[in-house]
Design a protein around this motif. Structure first.
Motif, short mmCIF file in Angstrom:
data_model
loop_
_atom_site.label_atom_id
_atom_site.label_comp_id
_atom_site.label_asym_id
_atom_site.label_seq_id
_atom_site.Cartn_x
_atom_site.Cartn_y
_atom_site.Cartn_z
N PHE A 137 0.82 -1.21 0.00
CA PHE A 137 0.00 0.00 0.00
C PHE A 137 0.86 1.25 0.00
O PHE A 137 2.00 1.25 0.43
N GLU A 191 -2.63 5.37 1.61
CA GLU A 191 -3.98 4.90 1.95
C GLU A 191 -4.51 5.54 3.23
O GLU A 191 -5.62 5.26 3.65
N LEU A 214 -8.14 6.40 3.95
CA LEU A 214 -9.13 5.35 4.22
C LEU A 214 -9.52 5.31 5.69
O LEU A 214 -10.61 4.85 6.04
N LYS A 248 -9.77 -6.27 1.04
CA LYS A 248 -10.99 -5.46 0.92
C LYS A 248 -12.26 -6.17 1.41
O LYS A 248 -13.27 -5.52 1.63
N ASP A 294 -13.01 0.04 -3.91
CA ASP A 294 -11.91 0.03 -4.88
C ASP A 294 -10.64 0.56 -4.22
O ASP A 294 -10.52 1.75 -3.94
N ILE A 295 -9.70 -0.34 -3.98
CA ILE A 295 -8.46 0.05 -3.31
C ILE A 295 -7.26 0.11 -4.26
O ILE A 295 -6.14 0.37 -3.83
N TYR A 304 -4.49 2.69 -4.21
CA TYR A 304 -3.59 2.67 -3.06
C TYR A 304 -2.54 1.56 -3.15
O TYR A 304 -1.68 1.46 -2.29
N ILE A 338 -9.47 -3.36 5.84
CA ILE A 338 -9.43 -1.92 5.58
C ILE A 338 -10.53 -1.17 6.32
O ILE A 338 -10.78 0.02 6.07
N LYS A 354 -13.68 -1.32 6.18
CA LYS A 354 -14.83 -0.94 5.36
C LYS A 354 -15.77 -2.13 5.25
O LYS A 354 -15.32 -3.25 5.08
#
Length: 166
Positions: free
Chosen positions: A9, A12, A15, A89, A95-96, A99, A162, A164
């Motif tokens: 990463f 990020e 986030l 994820k 959508d990462i 990063y 993450i 999320k």
């Protein structure tokens, strides 16, 4: 704040804006970056009031599992990274890819061999740990059990690595 990025990463930090304490005397890191943040907090000559560990890369000390991971990376780096991204994820479809950065075998080796016992050397530093209950990367139960001895641990439901959800 000093912030350290996770394995594969870069940039990020945004986030985790809802969790991060953006004050001058805070050190934070995500996943592999949480290990780097701990090293910084223990060894720096600068003032540190708070250490924030987001989804710290905490794994069972299982040589078979670690060797499987390292060998998978060596055999097909891109396939390993693609699988890693899907697990990072989960359970979201967030959508990462913007990063994602280059990652190397030595970083993976460092991550799996890290000694979290270093946390015992912190003096007068408030530690916060944020862990997603549905994290598919780390040993969630082991991390919660370990870190609650040293930190305020926030186990967040319905999110993964993450932090999320769906």
């Amino acid at each position: 704040m000093r912030y350290y990025s996770g394995f594969c990463f870069w940039n990020e930090r945004e986030l985790f804006s809802e969790y991060l304490d953006e004050t001058e005397f805070c050190v934070a890191g995500f996943s592999y970056g949480a290990q780097k943040a701990l090293i910084d907090a223990v060894h720096t000559n600068k003032r540190v009031d708070k250490l924030q560990l987001i989804s710290p890369a905490f794994f069972k000390n299982n040589k078979k599992f670690i060797n499987l991971q390292l060998n998978g990376f060596k055999k097909d780096k891109q396939k390993y990274i693609n699988s890693f991204i899907e697990n990072v994820k989960y359970p979201s479809n967030f959508d990462i890819f913007k990063y994602i950065d280059e990652c190397e075998l030595f970083e993976l080796e460092e991550m799996f061999s890290f000694n979290w016992g270093l946390i015992e050397h912190l003096k007068n530093v408030k530690v916060e740990v944020f862990i997603g209950k549905d994290d598919k990367i780390i040993d969630v139960d082991g991390a919660v059990k370990f870190f609650k001895q040293y930190a305020d641990v926030y186990l967040i439901k319905n999110v993964g690595h993450i932090l999320k959800g769906e």
